[in-house]
Each structure stands twice: as C-alpha cells, then as structure tokens.
Write a protein that holds these residues in place. Structure first.
Motif, mmCIF file in Angstrom:
data_model
loop_
_atom_site.group_PDB
_atom_site.id
_atom_site.type_symbol
_atom_site.label_atom_id
_atom_site.label_comp_id
_atom_site.label_asym_id
_atom_site.label_seq_id
_atom_site.Cartn_x
_atom_site.Cartn_y
_atom_site.Cartn_z
ATOM 1 N N UNK A 356 52.910 -1.656 37.205
ATOM 2 C CA UNK A 356 53.296 -0.476 36.145
ATOM 3 C C UNK A 356 52.637 -0.269 34.873
ATOM 4 N N UNK A 357 52.411 -1.470 34.261
ATOM 5 C CA UNK A 357 51.773 -1.267 33.017
ATOM 6 C C UNK A 357 50.124 -0.882 33.111
ATOM 7 N N UNK A 358 49.841 -1.457 34.046
ATOM 8 C CA UNK A 358 48.110 -1.181 34.274
ATOM 9 C C UNK A 358 48.161 0.500 34.609
ATOM 10 N N UNK A 359 49.091 0.743 35.468
ATOM 11 C CA UNK A 359 49.157 2.271 36.061
ATOM 12 C C UNK A 359 49.219 3.226 34.712
ATOM 13 N N UNK A 396 44.509 -2.607 45.005
ATOM 14 C CA UNK A 396 44.624 -1.189 45.182
ATOM 15 C C UNK A 396 45.737 -0.549 45.795
ATOM 16 N N UNK A 397 45.958 -1.586 47.093
ATOM 17 C CA UNK A 397 47.254 -1.245 47.937
ATOM 18 C C UNK A 397 48.543 -1.322 47.048
ATOM 19 N N UNK A 398 48.484 -2.402 46.319
ATOM 20 C CA UNK A 398 49.798 -2.577 45.445
ATOM 21 C C UNK A 398 49.755 -1.549 44.497
ATOM 22 N N UNK A 399 48.827 -1.163 43.848
ATOM 23 C CA UNK A 399 48.826 0.077 42.997
ATOM 24 C C UNK A 399 49.176 1.212 43.211
ATOM 25 N N UNK A 400 48.743 1.472 44.792
ATOM 26 C CA UNK A 400 49.072 2.691 45.388
ATOM 27 C C UNK A 400 50.693 2.752 45.423
ATOM 28 N N UNK A 404 53.390 5.248 44.159
ATOM 29 C CA UNK A 404 54.269 6.269 44.733
ATOM 30 C C UNK A 404 55.746 6.055 44.577
ATOM 31 N N UNK A 405 56.033 4.841 44.345
ATOM 32 C CA UNK A 405 57.640 4.725 44.121
ATOM 33 C C UNK A 405 58.148 5.060 42.773
ATOM 34 N N UNK A 406 57.125 4.646 41.866
ATOM 35 C CA UNK A 406 57.685 4.946 40.373
ATOM 36 C C UNK A 406 56.857 6.230 39.720
ATOM 37 N N UNK A 407 55.937 6.874 40.265
ATOM 38 C CA UNK A 407 55.166 7.940 39.682
ATOM 39 C C UNK A 407 54.677 7.662 38.090
ATOM 40 N N UNK A 408 54.302 6.452 37.761
ATOM 41 C CA UNK A 408 54.349 5.890 36.482
ATOM 42 C C UNK A 408 52.970 6.565 35.647
ATOM 43 N N UNK A 442 61.693 -0.844 28.884
ATOM 44 C CA UNK A 442 62.660 -1.247 29.891
ATOM 45 C C UNK A 442 62.200 -0.645 31.213
ATOM 46 N N UNK A 443 61.802 0.726 31.152
ATOM 47 C CA UNK A 443 61.366 1.121 32.462
ATOM 48 C C UNK A 443 60.245 0.535 32.980
ATOM 49 N N UNK A 444 59.115 0.152 32.121
ATOM 50 C CA UNK A 444 57.943 -0.538 32.736
ATOM 51 C C UNK A 444 58.353 -1.840 33.151
ATOM 52 N N UNK A 445 59.154 -2.514 32.652
ATOM 53 C CA UNK A 445 59.585 -4.154 32.977
ATOM 54 C C UNK A 445 60.555 -4.005 34.151
ATOM 55 N N UNK A 446 61.001 -2.957 34.524
ATOM 56 C CA UNK A 446 61.952 -2.584 35.547
ATOM 57 C C UNK A 446 63.407 -3.070 35.499
ATOM 58 N N UNK A 447 63.613 -3.137 33.952
ATOM 59 C CA UNK A 447 65.089 -3.093 33.778
ATOM 60 C C UNK A 447 65.964 -2.020 34.103
ATOM 61 N N UNK A 448 65.392 -0.703 33.927
ATOM 62 C CA UNK A 448 66.100 0.318 34.427
ATOM 63 C C UNK A 448 65.205 1.107 35.406
ATOM 64 N N UNK A 449 65.976 2.168 35.990
ATOM 65 C CA UNK A 449 64.950 3.052 36.810
ATOM 66 C C UNK A 449 64.455 4.264 35.865
ATOM 67 N N UNK A 450 63.343 4.756 36.428
ATOM 68 C CA UNK A 450 62.718 5.956 35.556
ATOM 69 C C UNK A 450 63.440 7.263 35.778
#
Length: 472
Positions: A356-359, A396-400, A404-408, A442-450
């Motif tokens: 997420x942080x790289x995205x 690349x697959x993991x980034x995609x 797709x799930x987080x739209x970060x 918190x969102x980037x670390x996955x503690x709470x949803x976006x």
C-alpha cells in the motif's frame, strides 16, 4: 553520388535554385541534410548557404510559394528561416570566421563556399550540393566526408586543436554525433578533445546541456557518457558522475564499478523507452553511492541510504545543469528515492502495508518506477536475471491485487483537515496534522479500512487521546 530526395524536397530545392538564379547569387545545400540523406537518416530541415545575402534569398524563395510562407530573419546573424509544411529551410550567406581565445563568438565576414566549408565542425557536415544551373546536383566534398561516412568516422576539416579551441562546444558535438550515429572519433581528433577539455568552461551551460540531452536521447546513450568520461570533459561539466567511477577492494572484498553499472541501466531503459526524464532517473539512480560508501568489517562495502542522499542531490544537479526544476525534476527525484522499494518487495513475507505504501508514494509514477527497477538488473548471470525478473512479475501481480482491493494509488484519506477542525473546533495547527497523519498511517498499515465511518471513528479516538472534545 546520388542523394535520395523525395519529390517534395526536390520541388523545394528547384524553387530555391530558380530564386537564386533570379537574384544572381550562387546557392548550395549544405551540412546535416546532405549527411543524413547519405546515411539514410530521416530529416525534416535543410540549410542553404549562398554567396550573398541569405535574408534576401529567403525572401525571394518565399515569393515562389503559394500561400507565401512567413520569413523569420535574424539580421544580426544574417540568417533567415522558412517553415513549410513538414519541412524547414534555413538560409545564410557564406561566412569566414575568426575567433578570440576567450570567446566562442566569432568575428564574421562574407566568404566563399570554401571559407564556409572550412568553418564547419566535422568533415561529414561540410558536404555541399550545388543548386546552381551550371552544375546543379554536384556534390562538393573537399575533406573526404563521404569516405568518413563510409568509415563511420568523426574528424574535423581543419587541424582539430584549432577547431576545438575556436569553438569548444564542438567537442560536445563530436561526442554527440558519435553517440547518435554510432561512429568513432578519429584518434587525433579525440586527443585534441582531451587536450582542450578545459576550454569547455567558456561555453554556456544551456548549450552544454542541450548536447547532453541529445546524447541522452540517442539509441545507446552510454557511448556518449563513456566518451565524455575518457575525454576529460565529464570531470568539468558533471563531476558527480565521475565520482561513480572505480571499484575498491579491502580484504579481498570489492564492489562493482557504479559508473559502468549506471551506463548499463541507462541503456536498458533506453532500449524500452524514449522518455528523456526516465532516462535521467536511470542516470541518477545511484548518484548518492559515492558519499555513502563505507567498508564494514566482515560484511563488505555498503551504500546505506544512497537512495535518500541521491534524491537530495537531484535538485542541485538539475539547477547546475539548468534542467527543468519543477515537474521533471520532481519525477526524477521521486524515482531516485524510491528505486530500492520494489526490490525490497521481492522478499518473502512482505505485508500488504508495504505494498500500500509503495502504491501511495509512487502514485502515477509506479509504472516508470518498475521499468527503472527492472533495468537496474545488470548481472551477467542470465539465471539470476531471469529469477529477478520473475520476482518483479510477482510484485506487479501483488501491486495490482492490492490496488484493486484498496484503490490506494493517488488516494486521499476520507477525513480531511477541514473535517478535523470542524469536529473539534480547532484552527490550523499541530493537532490537526497529527490526527490527519495518524488516519493515513492507520489505513496504510491496514489497522482500519479505507472508509469514511471507520476513519471518522478513529479520528474521534485519536482526538480523545490528545484531550480534544468534539464540538456539540
């Protein structure tokens, strides 16, 4: 020798020939157009030299077209230009030049065709074709330029020391032409560049950088950078690049030569992209290695933090070279700073948070960043290269998947600073930034949803921890 011109080009040259005859001046097609036609390179402009007034000839030529094109003229230089659809023609009177030692601006006086060819930088650029009635189409080659094209050789028409001392920019041009054309610089000519390298100091940075960018846009830019290094010019115009040279050994442990590694990365990028600024990112990606190089006993050579140090160096380098200081510089700086991040994601057990942080940090520049990282694989071990590239495919697959799930990518947190101030009755200040940063992390670390509701609840918790109370 036959020059393979298009019907459109022949039509234009006939107009010039007829206009020349009408005003009683001799005219010649000269320089780059002739060279490129012989080599087989595409070209969309031509230079005409005449034994007379170039501006007068340009105006006479323009009158023969319908509609009549605009003639842009530069009286101080005695030059004029006509822009036709998909083709430009520049006119100048034949000149004789002499130089003063501390300036590359020549004293100019009218000259003969021979004078004008003598003042040309290289034999391959001194070729001329007559546009005169008595010998129309005749090639005039006083310095064996045709032979030098066959031999793929860059050589000066006059003694090279004189050519480069008169106009030191020609040293950069020699290297640029060698890079663009894949030619070699004749030995005596290259020695003269080495001996006159310090003369480059009288040339403006803008002119030097223009030549550098042409080298950068060549099919294989490493040729030019290697020649700049070996000529002595690079130490003067870009010492930070020269600092990448060399490999040290301590206790039998060495490191790769970062200069030639950088050139390989640059060529790897150039093979897949003609984006000038991605190429600059490749050139500068390891620029922070010399100041961060250390030898650690039992471990070997390290370059810890070179990506951060390199990113800090980019603005100063761009300012010194007079490269664009805003969007282009920031793009290069971002790629230099992030170029190790995708490599770290090839390791096992990388969390979604790191993805997420790289995205978030790369945003729209993720694809060029990945291209740079793939180009950074320069091992001669083809099995190792294959493994690294397979790992990048997985990244690349993991980034995609995470995107797709987080739209970060290019994301902004669902709670703004204005919302925080309204909720707690705050004015702009430290607490607003603390809460806003905490929500983002918190969102980037996955503690709470976006999502808004989750972020709002987290904001209230963070406010309570800071002894803030919501406004009733």
């Amino acid at each position: 020798m036959q020059i393979d011109c298009t019907e459109r080009e022949l039509f234009i040259f006939k107009k010039i020939a007829n206009a020349s005859e009408a005003i009683h001046v001799q005219s010649y097609l000269i320089g780059g157009f002739v060279r490129d036609k012989i080599i087989g390179r595409a070209t969309k402009d031509a230079d005409i030299v005449c034994l007379g007034d170039g501006i007068e000839l340009a105006n006479a030529v323009a009158q023969r077209f319908s509609p009549i094109p605009n003639v842009a003229f530069f009286k101080n230089f005695g030059t004029a230009q006509i822009k036709l659809p998909d083709f430009e023609v520049e006119f100048v009177g034949a000149r004789k030049e002499s130089y003063r030692y501390h300036s590359r601006k020549p004293d100019v006086e009218p000259g003969t065709l021979e004078d004008d060819q003598n003042r040309r930088d290289f034999t391959i650029n001194a070729l001329a074709i007559s546009l005169n009635k008595e010998d129309y189409g005749t090639l005039i080659d006083p310095f064996n330029g045709i032979q030098h094209i066959r031999e793929q050789k860059i050589q000066t028409p006059l003694p090279p020391a004189q050519t480069f001392s008169d106009d030191p920019l020609r040293m950069m041009r020699a290297i640029r032409f060698a890079t663009q054309l894949g030619f070699t610089i004749e030995e005596e000519t290259f020695v003269a560049i080495q001996e006159n390298a310090s003369r480059i100091k009288i040339v403006s940075q803008e002119r030097i950088t223009d030549e550098i960018n042409k080298i950068m846009l060549s099919p294989k830019p490493s040729i030019g950078w290697d020649l700049l290094s070996k000529s002595g010019l690079l130490q003067i115009i870009f010492p930070q690049m020269m600092a990448l040279h060399g490999a040290e050994y301590v206790d039998g442990m060495g490191h790769k030569d970062n200069f030639y590694h950088t050139l390989q990365v640059l060529d790897n990028v150039a093979a897949k992209s003609d984006d000038l600024w991605l190429r600059w990112a490749a050139l500068l990606h390891d620029i922070g290695k010399p100041p961060t190089k250390k030898f650690e006993q039992g471990h070997g050579w390290t370059f810890h933090g070179h990506e951060v140090v390199g990113a800090r160096m980019v603005p100063k380098i761009f300012a010194k070279l007079k490269l664009p200081l805003y969007d282009k510089m920031r793009f290069v700086q971002k790629l230099v700073e992030l170029h190790l991040r995708p490599i770290s994601l090839t390791k096992e057990n990388i969390t979604d948070s790191a993805i997420r942080r790289l995205l978030f940090d790369a945003a729209d520049d993720l694809e060029p960043l990945m291209s740079l990282c793939e180009a950074d694989i320069t091992s001669k071990n083809k099995f190792k290269v294959k493994r690294y590239l397979q790992n990048f495919t997985l990244v690349r697959e993991r980034l995609a998947a995470v995107e797709e799930s987080d739209r970060i990518r290019n994301w902004q947190p669902p709670i703004t600073g204005e919302m925080i101030m309204q909720t707690f009755g705050l004015t702009p200040g430290k607490n607003v930034g603390v809460i806003k940063d905490a929500i983002r992390e918190a969102i980037l670390d996955g503690e709470i949803p976006n999502e808004y509701d989750a972020a709002f609840a987290f904001m209230l918790q963070k406010g309570e921890a800071l002894n803030l109370k919501p406004v009733e």
